[in-house]
Scaffold this motif. Structure first.
Motif, mmCIF file in Angstrom:
data_model
loop_
_atom_site.group_PDB
_atom_site.id
_atom_site.type_symbol
_atom_site.label_atom_id
_atom_site.label_comp_id
_atom_site.label_asym_id
_atom_site.label_seq_id
_atom_site.Cartn_x
_atom_site.Cartn_y
_atom_site.Cartn_z
ATOM 1 N N UNK A 73 36.293 33.209 60.640
ATOM 2 C CA UNK A 73 35.000 32.696 61.107
ATOM 3 C C UNK A 73 34.609 33.532 62.338
ATOM 4 N N UNK A 74 33.451 34.209 62.253
ATOM 5 C CA UNK A 74 33.061 35.161 63.303
ATOM 6 C C UNK A 74 32.262 34.518 64.443
ATOM 7 N N UNK A 75 32.062 33.193 64.380
ATOM 8 C CA UNK A 75 31.169 32.529 65.341
ATOM 9 C C UNK A 75 31.478 32.880 66.797
ATOM 10 N N UNK A 118 30.539 36.431 67.619
ATOM 11 C CA UNK A 118 29.076 36.626 67.627
ATOM 12 C C UNK A 118 28.462 36.030 68.899
ATOM 13 N N UNK A 119 28.970 34.859 69.305
ATOM 14 C CA UNK A 119 28.454 34.212 70.521
ATOM 15 C C UNK A 119 28.690 35.103 71.732
ATOM 16 N N UNK A 120 29.894 35.673 71.782
ATOM 17 C CA UNK A 120 30.283 36.477 72.948
ATOM 18 C C UNK A 120 29.592 37.837 72.956
ATOM 19 N N UNK A 121 29.441 38.426 71.760
ATOM 20 C CA UNK A 121 28.947 39.801 71.674
ATOM 21 C C UNK A 121 28.176 39.988 70.362
ATOM 22 N N UNK A 122 26.933 39.480 70.311
ATOM 23 C CA UNK A 122 26.233 39.479 69.021
ATOM 24 C C UNK A 122 25.905 40.881 68.508
ATOM 25 N N UNK A 123 25.807 41.049 67.187
ATOM 26 C CA UNK A 123 25.346 42.320 66.632
ATOM 27 C C UNK A 123 23.919 42.614 67.117
ATOM 28 N N UNK A 136 26.273 41.832 49.586
ATOM 29 C CA UNK A 136 27.619 42.197 50.045
ATOM 30 C C UNK A 136 27.753 41.982 51.538
ATOM 31 N N UNK A 137 28.937 41.533 51.914
ATOM 32 C CA UNK A 137 29.234 41.251 53.319
ATOM 33 C C UNK A 137 30.393 42.112 53.805
ATOM 34 N N UNK A 138 30.386 42.391 55.089
ATOM 35 C CA UNK A 138 31.593 42.865 55.768
ATOM 36 C C UNK A 138 32.332 41.615 56.222
ATOM 37 N N UNK A 139 33.582 41.470 55.854
ATOM 38 C CA UNK A 139 34.360 40.312 56.310
ATOM 39 C C UNK A 139 35.653 40.794 56.970
ATOM 40 N N UNK A 140 36.216 39.931 57.813
ATOM 41 C CA UNK A 140 37.486 40.258 58.486
ATOM 42 C C UNK A 140 38.568 39.325 57.960
ATOM 43 N N UNK A 141 39.712 39.885 57.623
ATOM 44 C CA UNK A 141 40.820 39.094 57.093
ATOM 45 C C UNK A 141 41.363 38.134 58.144
ATOM 46 N N UNK A 142 41.626 36.879 57.734
ATOM 47 C CA UNK A 142 42.142 35.900 58.694
ATOM 48 C C UNK A 142 43.526 36.316 59.198
ATOM 49 N N UNK A 179 29.043 28.622 56.286
ATOM 50 C CA UNK A 179 29.728 27.536 55.573
ATOM 51 C C UNK A 179 30.339 26.593 56.611
ATOM 52 N N UNK A 180 29.981 25.307 56.523
ATOM 53 C CA UNK A 180 30.489 24.304 57.474
ATOM 54 C C UNK A 180 30.410 24.781 58.920
ATOM 55 N N UNK A 181 29.246 25.197 59.330
ATOM 56 C CA UNK A 181 29.010 25.647 60.718
ATOM 57 C C UNK A 181 29.746 26.924 61.107
ATOM 58 N N UNK A 182 30.372 27.581 60.161
ATOM 59 C CA UNK A 182 31.030 28.857 60.466
ATOM 60 C C UNK A 182 30.233 30.017 59.874
ATOM 61 N N UNK A 183 30.437 31.224 60.423
ATOM 62 C CA UNK A 183 29.798 32.438 59.888
ATOM 63 C C UNK A 183 30.908 33.375 59.421
ATOM 64 N N UNK A 184 30.942 33.637 58.120
ATOM 65 C CA UNK A 184 32.115 34.314 57.561
ATOM 66 C C UNK A 184 31.886 35.766 57.141
ATOM 67 N N UNK A 185 30.828 36.384 57.670
ATOM 68 C CA UNK A 185 30.620 37.791 57.353
ATOM 69 C C UNK A 185 29.271 38.250 57.868
ATOM 70 N N UNK A 186 29.070 39.568 57.891
ATOM 71 C CA UNK A 186 27.774 40.145 58.273
ATOM 72 C C UNK A 186 27.219 40.903 57.076
#
Length: 408
Positions: free
Chosen positions: A81-83, A86-91, A297-303, A108-115
């Motif tokens: 979840x990138x929230x 993103x809050x600290x250093x938004x794109x 398509x999204x860029x996502x980061x592995x948990x 999803x459920x208040x989380x942001x899971x990709x850009x």
């Protein structure tokens, strides 16, 4: 030596863009870690990242995931979840730099899971040089009694496809992507359904495809795909990339495919149709409106990534306006509004500004953890429809029964 690993959707423009972005990013930030980028076809990408838990166990730092899978990936806790990042250093210019339709599926459920990274909803791609040719126009009108124009309904689509079907010239009326990979035929079925006013969901928000619009959709689709006098003979072997390349090589008058394959015609070396292509909204039932499908398509980061901060810094870099434009000139589709409106891009790809129109009519697939399994069932149903003579009604009933089991 430790490497930074990226799971990439196999597609030349994605691979070349990512390599250029990583090299520049490392140079600018004095980073010495080596990146290992492994390209995968659709199904294998899903297996490597989600099914085999590659994102969860730290095997991948970043992955290209499409929005069909993101609900599943977030539920499995495979992606970060990138929230807080993103809050600290938004794109750059987040979220206003993107159209709203590119921001909600990863929420999803208040989380942001990709850009958002690559996009381009489904549309009708056609050869404007053929459609505007005075001789073709004259012959068409003689034969069908109306002016030749991009088809507005599915009957016109069939007539125009048969008119331009000229195997002796290696030109076919239309090209489809009928390789059963759980995606292309599912999307085609949805588009046929939506443009007839049908829905995948009933009033209880459950998936139901056993109704009259679905019968009309599947009937039309199985007939057109098997029409040797209208459709590219290799359609059954083509995925969307192969169908896109066949169109770019001048082998079809029309295609229903992702916008990205239209823009590819203007930028790739293999294209024989540069400057001869345009796009339009999809044909639709005269009583209902057009539709498009938005899967992006999204860029996502592995948990499980050990390099989460580095991964996020790279994602911010890879989604700037400049990086977005680079992806577009390489043959992908930038997601930012700035790219859609860019003068240089619109000189290169004259219909690029039409992306906004497509997004206005773009629908999305149901967000449910069972969707990947439902998609497989629909894929098998469409495959049976085009390969057997089992009745459409029976195929829809049987598939709905199987879907119902997943929903209970």
């Amino acid at each position: 030596m430790e490497k930074f690993r990226i799971a990439v959707r196999k597609f030349d423009p994605f691979e070349s863009t990512l390599q250029k972005l990583w090299d520049t990013f490392c140079l600018q930030n004095n980073i010495e870690i080596e990146a290992e980028m492994i390209p995968y076809e659709l199904h294998n990408l899903y297996v490597e990242t989600i099914a085999k838990k590659g994102l969860e166990n730290g095997n991948w730092d970043i992955a290209h995931l499409n929005t069909d899978w993101i609900f599943d990936a977030a539920n499995e806790k495979a992606v970060l979840d990138l929230t807080s990042f993103i809050t600290e250093n938004p794109p750059e210019n987040y979220p206003d730099g993107w159209h709203n339709s590119l921001l909600h599926l990863q929420q999803i459920d208040n989380g942001t899971y990709g850009l958002p990274f690559h996009d381009g909803p489904e549309c009708l791609i056609f050869r404007k040089d053929l459609f505007e040719n005075p001789l073709e126009k004259e012959n068409f009108k003689k034969q069908f009694g109306y002016e030749l124009h991009p088809p507005e309904n599915w009957e016109e689509f069939s007539q125009i496809a048969s008119f331009f079907n000229r195997p002796e010239e290696n030109l076919y009326g239309a090209v489809f992507a009928n390789f059963p990979d759980g995606h292309n035929m599912v999307f085609d079925f949805c588009l046929q359904l939506w443009t007839r006013g049908g829905s995948l969901l009933n009033e209880h928000n459950q998936i139901n495809i056993n109704h009259i619009e679905a019968v009309q959709a599947l009937d039309f689709y199985r007939n057109i795909v098997n029409n040797d006098n209208a459709v590219h003979p290799k359609s059954k072997k083509f995925g969307s990339v192969e169908a896109g390349l066949a169109f770019a090589e001048g082998q079809a008058a029309m295609a229903i495919n992702w916008f990205g394959f239209a823009s590819m015609c203007e930028v790739i070396d293999e294209s024989k149709v540069k400057g001869k292509v345009d796009i339009a909204a999809l044909p639709h039932d005269p009583n209902h409106k057009t539709a498009s499908l938005n899967v992006y398509w999204l860029y996502t980061i592995g948990s499980g990534s050990k390099h989460q901060k580095l991964a996020y810094d790279f994602l911010r870099f890879a989604t700037t306006a400049e990086s977005d434009k680079l992806l577009t000139t390489e043959g992908g589709i930038g997601c930012r509004k700035s790219t859609w409106k860019d003068d240089e891009i619109n000189k290169l790809i004259p219909y690029y500004h039409k992306l906004e129109m497509l997004h206005e009519n773009a629908l999305t697939l149901p967000q449910t953890p069972i969707w990947p399994k439902v998609a497989e069932l629909i894929d098998q149903m469409v495959l049976k429809a085009i390969e057997t003579d089992i009745s459409t009604e029976k195929l829809l009933q049987e598939t709905q029964k199987a879907i119902q089991k997943l929903q209970n």
